[in-house]
Write a protein that holds these residues in place. Structure first.
Motif, short mmCIF file in Angstrom:
data_model
loop_
_atom_site.label_atom_id
_atom_site.label_comp_id
_atom_site.label_asym_id
_atom_site.label_seq_id
_atom_site.Cartn_x
_atom_site.Cartn_y
_atom_site.Cartn_z
N GLY A 115 27.26 47.89 48.59
CA GLY A 115 26.21 47.11 47.95
C GLY A 115 25.84 45.90 48.77
N VAL A 116 24.75 45.32 48.39
CA VAL A 116 24.33 44.09 49.07
C VAL A 116 23.69 43.13 48.06
CG1 VAL A 116 22.09 45.03 49.79
CG2 VAL A 116 23.11 43.13 51.07
N ASP A 117 24.07 41.87 48.18
CA ASP A 117 23.49 40.83 47.33
C ASP A 117 22.47 40.06 48.16
OD1 ASP A 117 25.19 41.55 45.39
OD2 ASP A 117 26.37 39.69 45.35
N VAL A 118 21.30 39.89 47.58
CA VAL A 118 20.24 39.20 48.31
C VAL A 118 19.72 38.06 47.43
CG1 VAL A 118 18.01 39.48 49.42
CG2 VAL A 118 19.59 41.39 49.35
N LEU A 119 19.65 36.89 48.03
CA LEU A 119 19.14 35.74 47.29
C LEU A 119 17.63 35.87 47.17
CD1 LEU A 119 20.83 33.39 46.35
CD2 LEU A 119 19.96 32.10 48.29
N ASN A 120 17.11 35.75 45.97
CA ASN A 120 15.66 35.90 45.88
C ASN A 120 14.96 34.62 45.43
OD1 ASN A 120 16.80 36.13 43.41
ND2 ASN A 120 16.17 38.24 43.06
N SER A 121 15.65 33.49 45.65
CA SER A 121 14.95 32.22 45.39
C SER A 121 15.46 31.17 46.36
CB SER A 121 15.19 31.78 43.95
OG SER A 121 16.57 31.77 43.67
N GLN A 142 21.08 28.80 57.30
CA GLN A 142 22.42 28.52 57.83
C GLN A 142 23.49 28.48 56.75
OE1 GLN A 142 20.29 26.19 60.37
NE2 GLN A 142 21.98 25.91 61.83
N ILE A 143 23.08 28.38 55.50
CA ILE A 143 24.11 28.41 54.47
C ILE A 143 24.10 29.70 53.66
CG2 ILE A 143 24.19 25.89 54.33
CD1 ILE A 143 22.86 26.13 51.59
N TYR A 144 22.98 30.42 53.70
CA TYR A 144 22.92 31.66 52.92
C TYR A 144 22.81 32.87 53.83
CZ TYR A 144 22.31 28.86 48.75
OH TYR A 144 22.51 27.98 47.72
N ARG A 145 23.16 34.00 53.30
CA ARG A 145 23.10 35.25 54.04
C ARG A 145 23.01 36.38 53.02
NH1 ARG A 145 29.63 35.61 55.25
NH2 ARG A 145 30.17 35.59 53.04
N LYS A 146 22.93 37.59 53.53
CA LYS A 146 23.05 38.76 52.65
C LYS A 146 24.55 38.99 52.41
CE LYS A 146 18.93 41.36 53.88
NZ LYS A 146 18.30 40.39 54.83
N ARG A 155 20.73 45.19 40.22
CA ARG A 155 20.86 44.22 39.12
C ARG A 155 20.05 42.98 39.44
NH1 ARG A 155 23.99 45.04 35.15
NH2 ARG A 155 24.14 42.88 34.45
N ASN A 156 19.50 42.37 38.43
CA ASN A 156 18.74 41.12 38.58
C ASN A 156 17.64 41.26 39.62
OD1 ASN A 156 20.46 39.69 36.71
ND2 ASN A 156 22.00 39.72 38.34
N LEU A 157 16.91 42.35 39.53
CA LEU A 157 15.89 42.62 40.55
C LEU A 157 14.66 41.76 40.36
CD1 LEU A 157 16.14 46.51 40.76
CD2 LEU A 157 17.31 44.77 42.11
N VAL A 199 28.51 22.10 27.63
CA VAL A 199 27.63 21.65 28.72
C VAL A 199 26.95 22.89 29.28
CG1 VAL A 199 27.47 20.39 30.89
CG2 VAL A 199 29.19 19.74 29.21
N ARG A 200 25.74 23.15 28.80
CA ARG A 200 25.02 24.38 29.14
C ARG A 200 23.69 24.02 29.80
NH1 ARG A 200 28.81 27.55 29.28
NH2 ARG A 200 27.26 29.16 29.60
N GLY A 201 23.17 24.96 30.56
CA GLY A 201 21.83 24.79 31.12
C GLY A 201 21.72 23.62 32.07
N PHE A 202 22.75 23.38 32.85
CA PHE A 202 22.78 22.24 33.76
C PHE A 202 22.65 22.78 35.18
CE2 PHE A 202 24.51 17.73 33.54
CZ PHE A 202 24.01 17.39 34.78
N ASP A 203 21.43 22.73 35.70
CA ASP A 203 21.17 23.26 37.04
C ASP A 203 21.38 22.16 38.05
OD1 ASP A 203 20.11 24.06 39.44
OD2 ASP A 203 18.19 24.76 38.62
N PHE A 204 22.51 22.19 38.70
CA PHE A 204 22.74 21.21 39.75
C PHE A 204 23.49 21.88 40.90
CE2 PHE A 204 25.62 17.92 41.59
CZ PHE A 204 24.65 17.34 42.38
N ALA A 205 22.78 22.15 41.97
CA ALA A 205 23.39 22.62 43.21
C ALA A 205 24.37 23.77 42.98
CB ALA A 205 24.10 21.46 43.92
N THR A 206 23.95 24.75 42.22
CA THR A 206 24.79 25.92 41.99
C THR A 206 24.14 27.12 42.68
OG1 THR A 206 25.35 25.00 39.86
CG2 THR A 206 25.89 27.30 40.18
N VAL A 207 24.98 28.00 43.21
CA VAL A 207 24.45 29.17 43.90
C VAL A 207 23.72 30.06 42.89
CG1 VAL A 207 25.04 31.19 45.29
CG2 VAL A 207 26.38 29.09 45.49
N PRO A 208 22.42 30.35 43.12
CA PRO A 208 21.70 31.17 42.16
C PRO A 208 22.23 32.60 42.11
CG PRO A 208 20.29 30.60 44.02
CD PRO A 208 21.60 29.92 44.24
N ILE A 209 21.92 33.29 41.04
CA ILE A 209 22.41 34.65 40.88
C ILE A 209 21.54 35.57 41.74
CG2 ILE A 209 22.79 36.51 39.23
CD1 ILE A 209 22.99 34.10 37.13
N PRO A 210 22.13 36.27 42.71
CA PRO A 210 21.32 37.07 43.62
C PRO A 210 20.94 38.41 42.99
CG PRO A 210 23.64 37.24 44.22
CD PRO A 210 23.57 36.32 43.02
#
Lengths: 962, 417
Positions: free
Chosen positions: A262-268, A308-312, A916-918, A940-951
């Motif tokens: 499999g492969v995970d790809v960041l889409n944002s 430089q910080i993200y990849r497949k 998944r999460n296409l 503490v929910r819904g707090f978007d701060f510098a977290t890796v998004p779901i690929p």
């Protein structure tokens, strides 16, 4: 009664041997389309006599001549059973059955929340059942198995890091201070699902249910609140998820070998500025802040660090299972290996799992089932900042101007520092943060059935693991406060044991009134031991916790819970069912005077007809505080003048502290229409958790400052709906649609001293307050624009600015079966109405960092100087509607069956392509509305701060079935 | 039926074994139990040591609050809002410093009560028991006196095992303290080596501390002859200190130096008589500026306080000069002005100042106050001095509000002055 039954059997035997008069029963069992059902069971009710149908659905059964009517029942898995009365005593009689599809799985046997196994249709409470078939072709984690399948369950993955945690909320959150995750039981073993982040690296908190290999799951049962879970007593406020793993079947050796890649790809991506100018000189504003001068711009190079910080993230997994057995002994063995690279460079996850399940029928009376599961996982993480630390990759991207070249100096090999946070490339390449788990979960169950209507079970479960976490920052790091290096190491050993014994007695008062009486005892023992050590100013050239400033600590938590229960179920004409139960629970966590708590339950079901069932349930359950020693006055170490002293801890013990207590009422109906083509389950629930455990201030003159006390009330009300529709069901094509919908309304009805307070680890932004929704966002709002200066106006006072609780959660799953070999699954998840705090965007607009495109407006002079400095303090500007619809799963499965395959000794080959999460449809401007930097945090929910998004994850697998 | 009986038997055996193996009474393995601490010699000794540690690290608010109110110090914008409230005369009811002051003092008082109420049941040598009883009583007096000096009009004094202790007036609190001290004096004179070496902190002079507080409280009570007697009984040059270590750092260093949150108010230093040698020892001669620009112009006029420059420097519970000035004040208030002048001049000459003489009682008292302001600078007595000398109107606030947390949980809390 026992004697009577024996005598009847004996008489029947004698009769059959003396007289040769016989009753010959024969017939056909067909489905709703008239097609014969092979292997359907035909039984004479209240006896052991029966047979099964042949390939065409035909059966015949010879029994001795009867004295009266008999009732014949046909059963086939996945179909509703059917009964017919035969009044002919002698000779040959034709009895045919047409069975309807059991669209709501009403005939499934359920054990969770009932003391003895019962069919779902006879339960007074709603229950979610996920069978193994539905788990096929989903992602490699348990959240995939649970999401979208159960109404009333909200399943959230908190970050895109592999092996990361999943939070599951059943009917909302029922606590403020405790974990709100359900109680998990695997094959009778109560397992630890804590989510200790031994070293806080920011947003990586994972819960231990993630260790389970979903390939092993046969079935999951989910009960959601006190009304259903009262039998679990003081552990059940958050509901119960019971998982059953696969078992071997008699006579058939089944080997499955599965390989997937499999492969995970960041889409944002972050919206990073590429404006080639920056303010040259700085001006100082009235409040001491410095700004860029709009009138003096200089060219500047801007960097985009995403690549430089993200990849497949590539992953592969191999799993093997062997199942088989005979009449007496059955086994299931599996092993799997998973390796997965995270989309963030430097992160990876690997897991090995072994399982052996053995079932042994020792003799007519004794049945033994043993299972054991060993899991090892190892992951490399990179520190990511989060709500506690500031030294992370993503955090530092956001906290650093993107005008700085972070690349390593080619001569010195040193990553340049930006002067206040760490260089993200330094963190990825030189810092280390491995985590490791070694875990053994094992259990044994012995059933003893001395006579037909009496059964005794003895069950023992043991779950033990060691969790290791390390963090290492080398000397000469780019982080200013870690220039001399930093090292931390932590370990947790956890043990959880449960011992259960129960006995169940079935008794028919009359032909129409049946009763089942069950009593039992549970004992649970938990212990954990966490040791932490840190060092600063490290010893040269080693990467262990050794240096000048060392610190270490240890904490042991221990708890014993003992419970007794008694349950009586009575049924009338198999139409009306009444269940009442009592559980008496004692826990070592509480003082002796309040330790024992009684949790009653009452439920009823009425079958209006075969297609309509009405149900209602009412019950109580409890929740225990995280710390086991809140009843005691504790003394802590205090050194003085070279002597070892003690002072009382500022939190005083409360010997009268009781469990949080939930009272829940639910009412609902399950019905099917259009010849069982559409099944609907609707439930309304109303739960109230009182005695919430929270710190309460005490008079300072006592020498203490606070005490844990039972001081709040939290309620959850809502509606759950499940609709399953068999749109098309042909021999060559079938199409099933499942819709789950849940709407929950939470409210903090009262709180300690009627007050309100900020939750810990939320930067003072997430609050609870009396009369409000739990976990609301609190901050300044923007009071328009000052017409003279053009600057935003900050409100005078803070107010409630957002609610992270969704209005409703919905899933739509479509399953297609095309021909006998091709199947397709499409699942959409929607969560609507929740607010997300886009703290990431707020940081991007911060003048000192200024990396977001939005801030360019200030440099370009489109807004006055200082605009964003005020805007960013008005938190309401960053509260966004986080509603989304996601294409959660799309999978295509093809089953290959032909001569070539058989010649290779294979039964079939499954080829699966899944994603998944296409696709995400959302108005949210950040990277992903689903992430939460506080991970499993209860409120503490819904707090978007510098977290890796779901690929987006793509997966291809080949499964060989021997 | 036989099988049924056998199974019932098994069930009973299993249930019995679970129930008996399950003792739900656990103890906390992470900390000693309360019972163990309070019923063993080792435990009570540790409480006595911990109590001194608690007192040592809690001295900051005990000095800062009266100092900020009386004008000895000022807080700059590095400080917390709750400390600036004192000088801004806007003390909210749940002021964090007031809360901490109470919490720290009453935690030490609880330790003292733990010792006093449990020591009879524990085996100690007479000398050790004497020492611990005297130390616990003295500790209570130090904490109560400190709270009175911070400006509370009433205090709860009988707090042991009570969630809602009643408050007593300042006079009653002083009498309560004097009783404790007289009870402590005899055992304090007869302590074991074990107590002195293992329990009592280095540099803590128990006997003299008792006498100093007897003198100070007698003066507050306006019992001048007793004040003179007690002041005379203190050994010449006596000191008593709290000591600090790498684990317990002197909190004053952080407040005045590391984080530069407080400094000496300019007027206080500038009003000193010229030639006073104490000024150089106490204050930096130039205004400090750590590179920050203050929005409040007054902040540029703060002077560095030269005390506690090292985090390991000890904290003086009193200065011996206080005894001389207590005598001077007691004489002055009984109109024995020549004896008063003699005592004043002991202090003045030590400070490099010429002799003082006056036949005007109020002038003498004024001079005593002035000497106290420099001789006893930053020892926590300044607010009480203003009150005793009739100058409380010069203080930012005369009386402190009681902590809101106390009021919420203790209905005996009086309304705020």
């Amino acid at each position: 009664m026992i004697k009577k039954a024996l005598i009847i059997n004996l008489v029947l035997l004698i009769c059959s041997s003396i007289t040769f008069a016989q009753l010959n029963l024969a017939g056909k069992v067909v489905d709703e389309k008239g097609i014969g059902l092979p292997g359907a069971n035909i039984l004479i009710v209240n006896t052991n006599i029966g047979t099964s149908t042949d390939l065409d659905g035909l059966y015949s059964l010879k029994i001795p001549k009867q004295d009266g009517d008999i009732v014949l029942e046909a059963r086939y898995i996945g179909y509703k059973s059917s009964k017919k009365t035969v009044s002919v005593q002698d000779g040959t009689v034709q009895v045919n059955f047409q069975l309807n599809y059991d669209i709501l799985e009403m005939e499934a046997l359920v054990v969770t929340g009932t003391a003895d196994p019962q069919q779902k249709k006879n339960l007074g409470n709603s229950i979610g059942i996920i069978s193994g078939d539905e788990l096929q072709n989903k992602g490699p984690q348990l959240d995939a198995a649970l999401s979208g399948q159960v109404a009333g369950a909200m399943v959230q993955v908190n970050s895109g890091t592999p092996g990361g945690g999943t939070s599951v909320r059943l009917r909302g959150t029922s606590s403020i201070s405790r974990s709100a995750e359900p109680l998990y039981i695997i094959d009778g073993v109560v397992i630890d699902n804590s989510s200790d982040q031994l070293i806080d690296l920011g947003g990586y908190r994972s819960n231990r249910i993630a260790d389970l290999d979903p390939n092993d799951i046969e079935k999951i049962e989910v009960i959601k609140g006190a009304a259903a879970a009262a039998l679990y007593g003081s552990r059940a406020n958050d509901g119960v998820v019971q998982i059953f793993t696969k078992k071997g079947k008699a006579g058939k050796l089944e080997i499955q070998l599965k390989q997937s890649i499999g492969v995970d790809v960041l889409n944002s991506k972050l919206d990073v500025s590429d404006y080639p100018y920056k303010g040259n000189t700085t001006v100082t504003g009235a409040n001491g802040w410095t700004y860029f001068d709009q009138n003096s711009l200089t060219p500047v190079e801007r960097y985009d660090w995403h690549d430089q910080i993200y990849r497949k993230g590539w992953s592969n997994s191999t799993s093997l299972s062997i199942a088989g057995g005979n009449d007496k002994t059955r086994y299931y063995f599996s092993t799997s290996q998973l390796t997965q690279d995270g989309v963030m460079r430097g992160t990876d996850y690997s897991k090995q799992s072994f399982r052996l399940n053995l079932d042994q029928y020792i003799n007519k009376y004794l049945y033994l089932s043993v299972n054991s599961n060993y899991i090892h996982s190892y992951s490399n993480l990179v520190p990511n900042g989060g709500l506690v630390g500031f030294y992370g990759v993503f955090t530092n991207i956001i906290f650093g101007p993107n005008t700085k070249d972070y690349n390593k100096d080619s001569e010195t090999g040193i990553y340049p520092s930006n002067g206040y946070t760490a260089n993200p490339l330094d963190v990825i390449n030189n810092w280390k943060a491995p985590q490791e788990i070694d875990r053994l979960i094992s259990g044994a169950k012995l059933s003893f059935t001395p006579i037909d209507n009496f059964v005794m079970n003895f069950n023992i479960g043991y779950d033990t693991y060691t969790q290791l976490a390390k963090e290492f920052t080398p000397r000469n790091s780019s982080a200013p406060s870690r220039i001399d290096g930093y090292s931390a190491s932590a370990s947790k050993t956890s043990k959880l044991m449960n011992i259960d014994a129960d006995a169940s007695y079935t008794h028919n008062f009359t032909k129409d009134i049946k009763s089942v009486t069950t009593g039992g005892i549970n004992f649970q023992y938990d212990q954990s031991d966490i040791v932490t050590a840190t060092a600063k100013n490290l010893t040269m050239l080693v990467d262990i916790v050794q240096g000048e400033t060392q610190f270490s600590s240890e904490y042991i938590n221990e708890r014993k819970t003992l419970g007794y229960y008694l349950q009586e179920t009575a049924s009338y004409l198999d139409k009306l069912f009444l269940t009442g139960s009592l559980r008496l629970d004692g826990s070592s966590t509480f003082g002796k005077d309040v330790r024992w708590q009684l949790f009653p339950k009452f439920s009823t079901t009425y079958h209006y007809n075969d297609n309509i069932k009405l149900r209602a349930a009412y019950g109580f359950s409890g929740g225990q505080p995280v710390d086991s020693y809140s009843q005691f006055n504790n003394y802590i170490f205090r050194e003085y003048s070279g002597g070892a002293g003690l002072v009382n801890a500022l939190r005083s013990g409360n010997p009268n502290l009781k469990p949080e207590r939930q009272e829940e009422f639910e009412i609902g109906t399950d019905f099917s229409v259009l010849d069982d083509r559409i099944g609907i389950e609707v439930t309304y629930y109303n739960s109230k958790t009182t005695d919430l455990i929270l710190p309460k201030n005490v008079a300072l003159s006592t020498g203490y400052t606070e005490q844990l006390a039972n001081v709040g009330v939290l309620s959850n009300k809502g509606i759950e709906l499940l609709v399953r529709s068999l749109n098309i069901r042909d021999e060559n094509f079938s199409w099933t649609t499942t819709l789950t919908f849940s709407k929950n309304t939470p409210l903090i009805e009262s709180l300690s001293d009627g007050g309100e307070f900020a939750l810990p680890d939320s930067w003072g932004i997430v609050w609870v307050g009396e009369g409000e929704v739990p976990g609301y966002f609190y901050g300044y709002t923007e009071d328009g624009i000052n017409p003279t200066t053009g600057l935003p106006i900050k409100s005078a006072t803070k107010s409630i600015i957002g609610d992270p609780n969704p209005d409703f959660v919905m899933s739509l799953t479509n399953d297609f079966q095309i021909g006998s070999n091709l199947s397709v699954n499409i699942q959409f998840d929607a969560m609507i109405g929740q607010d997300v705090f886009n703290f990431t965007e707020r940081m991007l607009q911060t003048p000192a960092f200024a990396i977001g495109t939005e801030y360019d407006k200030e440099i370009k002079g489109e807004v006055p100087v200082g605009y964003y400095n005020i805007k960013r303090s008005n938190y309401s500007n960053y509260i966004e509607d986080g509603s989304f619809v996601k294409l959660r799963n799309l999978s295509v499965n093809y089953k290959l069956r032909n001569n070539f395959i058989s010649d290779l000794g294979l039964e079939s080959v499954n080829l699966t392509l899944s994603g998944r999460n296409l696709l995400t449809i959302t108005g949210y401007s950040g990277m992903d509305p689903e992430i939460n930097v506080a991970a499993q945090s209860t409120l503490v929910r819904g707090f978007d701060f510098a977290t890796v998004p779901i690929p987006a994850s793509y997966n291809f697998s080949i499964q060989l079935n021997f | 039926m036989k099988k049924f009986n056998i199974s019932t038997f098994f069930l009973i055996v299993i249930i019995a074994s679970i129930v008996t193996s399950c003792d739900l009474n656990i103890s906390n393995p992470n900390t000693p139990t309360e019972a163990d601490v309070l019923s063993t010699a080792q435990g009570l000794k540790a409480v006595a040591i911990g109590m001194q540690g608690r007192m040592a690290i809690g001295v900051d608010d005990q000095v800062l609050i009266p100092g900020l109110l009386a004008g000895e110090f000022s807080a700059n914008s590095n400080s917390m809002a709750n400390d600036r409230e004192f000088q801004d005369q806007m003390i909210i009811e749940d002021n964090a410093s007031v809360r901490l002051l109470w919490s720290h003092s009453y935690q030490a008082i609880k330790s003292a009560n733990d010792i006093l109420h449990n020591i009879d049941a524990v085996q100690f040598s007479d000398g050790t028991k004497n020492g611990m009883v005297a130390l616990a009583k003295t500790a209570k007096v130090i904490e109560f006196t400190t709270l009175l000096q911070c400006g509370f009009q009433q205090l709860p004094v009988e707090t042991y095992n009570s969630n809602t202790p009643s408050f007593v007036s300042k006079t009653e609190a002083i009498n309560y303290c004097l009783t404790l001290l007289s009870e402590a004096a005899t055992p304090a004179a007869n302590v074991s080596d074990e107590f002195t070496n293992d329990i009592l902190g280095d540099g803590f002079d128990l006997l003299n501390t008792i006498k100093v507080f007897q003198a100070r409280l007698s003066l507050m009570k306006e019992d001048y002859s007793a004040a003179i007697t007690f002041a005379n009984s203190v050994d010449a040059g006596a000191t008593s200190v709290f000591v600090y270590s790498a684990i317990n750092l002197n909190p004053m260093t952080d407040n005045f130096h590391t984080r530069h949150m407080f400094g000496a108010t300019a007027n206080w230093r500038d009003n000193a008589e010229s030639g006073d040698t104490r000024v150089e020892a106490l204050f930096d001669t130039t205004s400090y500026n750590s590179g920050l620009t203050w929005t409040n112009p007054d902040e540029n006029k703060l002077y560095d306080v030269l005390l506690w420059k090292n985090q390991l420097s000890s904290f003086e519970l009193f200065r011996y000069g206080e005894m001389t000035l207590i005598k001077a004040e007691a004489y002055a208030r009984t109109n024995d002005l020549s004896n008063a002048a003699t005592q004043i001049n002991i202090i003045r000459s030590a400070a490099g100042l010429a002799n003082f003489n006056s036949n005007d009682q109020s002038a003498v008292l004024q001079e005593i106050l002035k000497q106290r302001q420099y001789e006893l600078y930053a020892t926590g007595v300044s607010l009480e001095d203003l009150r005793r000398f009739g100058k409380i109107s010069l203080a930012k606030v005369a009386w402190l509000p009681y902590p809101q947390v106390e009021r919420e949980s203790n209905p005996s809390t009086p309304s705020n002055p």
